[in-house]
Design an enzyme around this catalytic site. Structure first.
Site, PDB file in Angstrom:
ATOM      1  N   ASN A 143      11.621  59.461  -4.419  1.00  7.33           N
ATOM      2  CA  ASN A 143      11.321  59.786  -3.017  1.00  7.33           C
ATOM      3  C   ASN A 143      10.752  58.600  -2.223  1.00  7.33           C
ATOM      4  O   ASN A 143      10.037  58.781  -1.242  1.00  7.33           O
ATOM      5  CB  ASN A 143      10.437  61.034  -2.931  1.00  7.33           C
ATOM      6  CG  ASN A 143       9.094  60.841  -3.601  1.00  7.33           C
ATOM      7  OD1 ASN A 143       8.779  59.755  -4.076  1.00  7.33           O
ATOM      8  ND2 ASN A 143       8.297  61.893  -3.645  1.00  7.33           N
ATOM      9  N   LYS A 183       8.826  52.468  -3.526  1.00  8.45           N
ATOM     10  CA  LYS A 183       9.197  52.778  -4.911  1.00  8.45           C
ATOM     11  C   LYS A 183      10.553  52.171  -5.289  1.00  8.45           C
ATOM     12  O   LYS A 183      11.320  51.736  -4.424  1.00  8.45           O
ATOM     13  CB  LYS A 183       9.219  54.304  -5.078  1.00  8.45           C
ATOM     14  CG  LYS A 183       7.850  54.971  -4.935  1.00  8.45           C
ATOM     15  CD  LYS A 183       7.933  56.462  -5.250  1.00  8.45           C
ATOM     16  CE  LYS A 183       6.584  57.145  -5.114  1.00  8.45           C
ATOM     17  NZ  LYS A 183       6.659  58.590  -5.453  1.00  8.45           N
ATOM     18  N   GLU A 215      -7.099  53.688  -5.404  1.00 13.33           N
ATOM     19  CA  GLU A 215      -5.740  53.123  -5.518  1.00 13.33           C
ATOM     20  C   GLU A 215      -5.668  51.706  -4.944  1.00 13.33           C
ATOM     21  O   GLU A 215      -4.956  50.858  -5.471  1.00 13.33           O
ATOM     22  CB  GLU A 215      -4.744  54.060  -4.830  1.00 13.33           C
ATOM     23  CG  GLU A 215      -4.603  55.386  -5.583  1.00 13.33           C
ATOM     24  CD  GLU A 215      -3.682  56.376  -4.889  1.00 13.33           C
ATOM     25  OE1 GLU A 215      -3.163  56.076  -3.787  1.00 13.33           O
ATOM     26  OE2 GLU A 215      -3.486  57.470  -5.462  1.00 13.33           O
ATOM     27  N   ARG A 268      10.770  59.755   4.044  1.00  9.65           N
ATOM     28  CA  ARG A 268      11.434  60.487   2.961  1.00  9.65           C
ATOM     29  C   ARG A 268      12.673  61.228   3.466  1.00  9.65           C
ATOM     30  O   ARG A 268      13.673  61.309   2.757  1.00  9.65           O
ATOM     31  CB  ARG A 268      10.434  61.419   2.276  1.00  9.65           C
ATOM     32  CG  ARG A 268       9.511  60.643   1.323  1.00  9.65           C
ATOM     33  CD  ARG A 268       8.349  61.479   0.845  1.00  9.65           C
ATOM     34  NE  ARG A 268       7.659  60.869  -0.302  1.00  9.65           N
ATOM     35  CZ  ARG A 268       6.494  61.302  -0.761  1.00  9.65           C
ATOM     36  NH1 ARG A 268       5.880  62.329  -0.183  1.00  9.65           N
ATOM     37  NH2 ARG A 268       5.938  60.717  -1.799  1.00  9.65           N
ATOM     38  N   HIS A 286       5.032  56.071  -1.839  1.00 10.84           N
ATOM     39  CA  HIS A 286       3.763  56.700  -2.233  1.00 10.84           C
ATOM     40  C   HIS A 286       2.729  56.424  -1.152  1.00 10.84           C
ATOM     41  O   HIS A 286       2.749  55.355  -0.530  1.00 10.84           O
ATOM     42  CB  HIS A 286       3.251  56.101  -3.555  1.00 10.84           C
ATOM     43  CG  HIS A 286       1.827  56.491  -3.851  1.00 10.84           C
ATOM     44  ND1 HIS A 286       1.510  57.661  -4.489  1.00 10.84           N
ATOM     45  CD2 HIS A 286       0.647  55.888  -3.529  1.00 10.84           C
ATOM     46  CE1 HIS A 286       0.178  57.766  -4.570  1.00 10.84           C
ATOM     47  NE2 HIS A 286      -0.361  56.696  -3.989  1.00 10.84           N
ATOM     48  N   PHE A 321       6.901  66.614 -15.238  1.00 12.62           N
ATOM     49  CA  PHE A 321       7.688  65.495 -14.720  1.00 12.62           C
ATOM     50  C   PHE A 321       7.040  64.129 -15.001  1.00 12.62           C
ATOM     51  O   PHE A 321       7.571  63.099 -14.590  1.00 12.62           O
ATOM     52  CB  PHE A 321       7.922  65.649 -13.207  1.00 12.62           C
ATOM     53  CG  PHE A 321       6.658  65.764 -12.393  1.00 12.62           C
ATOM     54  CD1 PHE A 321       5.947  64.627 -12.012  1.00 12.62           C
ATOM     55  CD2 PHE A 321       6.180  66.999 -11.987  1.00 12.62           C
ATOM     56  CE1 PHE A 321       4.780  64.718 -11.265  1.00 12.62           C
ATOM     57  CE2 PHE A 321       5.015  67.107 -11.236  1.00 12.62           C
ATOM     58  CZ  PHE A 321       4.319  65.964 -10.879  1.00 12.62           C
ATOM     59  N   TYR A 338      -0.903  57.100 -12.255  1.00 13.60           N
ATOM     60  CA  TYR A 338      -0.551  58.516 -12.059  1.00 13.60           C
ATOM     61  C   TYR A 338      -1.260  59.437 -13.065  1.00 13.60           C
ATOM     62  O   TYR A 338      -0.769  60.537 -13.338  1.00 13.60           O
ATOM     63  CB  TYR A 338       0.960  58.697 -12.145  1.00 13.60           C
ATOM     64  CG  TYR A 338       1.695  58.368 -10.859  1.00 13.60           C
ATOM     65  CD1 TYR A 338       1.458  59.090  -9.682  1.00 13.60           C
ATOM     66  CD2 TYR A 338       2.644  57.354 -10.812  1.00 13.60           C
ATOM     67  CE1 TYR A 338       2.133  58.803  -8.508  1.00 13.60           C
ATOM     68  CE2 TYR A 338       3.333  57.056  -9.629  1.00 13.60           C
ATOM     69  CZ  TYR A 338       3.075  57.793  -8.486  1.00 13.60           C
ATOM     70  OH  TYR A 338       3.750  57.511  -7.324  1.00 13.60           O
TER      71      TYR A 338
HETATM   72  P1  DAT Z   1       3.105  62.779  -3.319  1.00 11.80           P
HETATM   73  O1  DAT Z   1       3.829  61.545  -3.801  1.00 11.80           O
HETATM   74  O2  DAT Z   1       3.775  63.387  -2.100  1.00 11.80           O
HETATM   75  O3  DAT Z   1       1.633  62.570  -3.123  1.00 11.80           O
HETATM   76  P2  DAT Z   1       2.438  64.198  -5.779  1.00 11.80           P
HETATM   77  O4  DAT Z   1       1.170  63.416  -5.798  1.00 11.80           O
HETATM   78  O5  DAT Z   1       2.333  65.690  -5.909  1.00 11.80           O
HETATM   79  O6  DAT Z   1       3.295  63.891  -4.460  1.00 11.80           O
HETATM   80  O7  DAT Z   1       3.392  63.709  -6.961  1.00 11.80           O
HETATM   81  C1  DAT Z   1       3.497  62.344  -7.276  1.00 11.80           C
HETATM   82  C2  DAT Z   1       4.945  62.001  -7.491  1.00 11.80           C
HETATM   83  O8  DAT Z   1       5.437  62.690  -8.647  1.00 11.80           O
HETATM   84  C3  DAT Z   1       5.892  62.437  -6.356  1.00 11.80           C
HETATM   85  O9  DAT Z   1       5.948  61.508  -5.306  1.00 11.80           O
HETATM   86  C4  DAT Z   1       7.202  62.553  -7.078  1.00 11.80           C
HETATM   87  C5  DAT Z   1       6.793  63.070  -8.446  1.00 11.80           C
HETATM   88  N1  DAT Z   1       6.906  64.536  -8.502  1.00 11.80           N
HETATM   89  C6  DAT Z   1       6.019  65.431  -8.003  1.00 11.80           C
HETATM   90  N2  DAT Z   1       6.429  66.687  -8.216  1.00 11.80           N
HETATM   91  C7  DAT Z   1       7.607  66.587  -8.874  1.00 11.80           C
HETATM   92  C8  DAT Z   1       8.550  67.525  -9.388  1.00 11.80           C
HETATM   93  N3  DAT Z   1       8.356  68.847  -9.261  1.00 11.80           N
HETATM   94  N4  DAT Z   1       9.673  67.052  -9.993  1.00 11.80           N
HETATM   95  C9  DAT Z   1       9.875  65.717 -10.130  1.00 11.80           C
HETATM   96  N5  DAT Z   1       9.023  64.773  -9.677  1.00 11.80           N
HETATM   97  C10 DAT Z   1       7.924  65.197  -9.060  1.00 11.80           C
HETATM   98 MG    MG Z   2       0.146  62.174  -4.503  1.00  7.78          MG
END
Ligand code: DAT
Ligand code: MG
Length: 142
Positions: free
Chosen positions: A114, A11, A128, A104, A117, A59, A51
């Site tokens: 973070n 990222k 994807e 991470r 992905h 978010f 996404y």
């Molecule tokens: P991951 O990337 O671990 O699969 P996810 O699919 O739940 O996590 O979310 C996608 C991305 O969105 C994540 O990498 C960072 C962002 N994100 C998720 N939850 C968030 C939050 N509570 N606040 C800010 N960004 C968030």
């Molecule tokens: Mg995810």
């Protein structure tokens, strides 16, 4: 266990800090093969579509702005149990909760920024990978 492929993204917070090689080393040292890789700048419609599952989350806007803020590296990783293995190497979404040694834990700046992905299931991996790569661009070594 089977050989799987998964979609990985390095990222903007990581490309900006010149961490592509260090993150790739984590994956390669763990036995995952980088069988496709491209550095791109995501467009806003691409980031929104990628996404889409999060479009109603608070978010979402911040996530899209972040993902288009600098180039990203999209890649296909291949190996035994690659989807779960990659998620283990990445660590928890919230870096404060990520295990020692994970990408991470080492590199992420926050829950949003973070660093990486990874696909979370065989279905999302298929979708994807297809989002970014054609079969001709995926070149495993024999
Ligand atoms: P991951 O990337 O671990 O699969 P996810 O699919 O739940 O996590 O979310 C996608 C991305 O969105 C994540 O990498 C960072 C962002 N994100 C998720 N939850 C968030 C939050 N509570 N606040 C800010 N960004 C968030
Ligand atoms: Mg995810």
């Amino acid at each position: 266990m089977a050989v799987e492929r998964t979609l990985s993204i390095i990222k903007p917070d990581a490309t900006r800090r010149n961490l592509t090689g260090k993150i790739n080393a984590v994956y390669e040292d763990a036995g995952l093969q980088i069988v496709g890789q491209r550095r791109i700048r995501l467009t806003r419609p691409q980031a929104e579509a990628f996404y889409a599952e999060h479009k109603d989350r608070p978010f979402f806007g911040e996530l899209v702005e972040f993902m288009i803020s600098e180039p990203v590296v999209v890649q296909v990783l291949q190996g035994e149990n690659a989807i779960a293995r990659h998620r283990e190497l990445m660590g928890a979404t919230n870096p404060e909760k990520a295990d020692e040694g994970t990408v991470r834990k080492q590199f992420a700046l926050s829950m949003g920024e973070n660093s990486v992905h990874g696909s979370d299931s065989p279905e999302s991996a298929r979708r994807e990978i297809g989002f970014f790569f054609s079969e001709l661009e995926i070149l495993p070594c024999a």
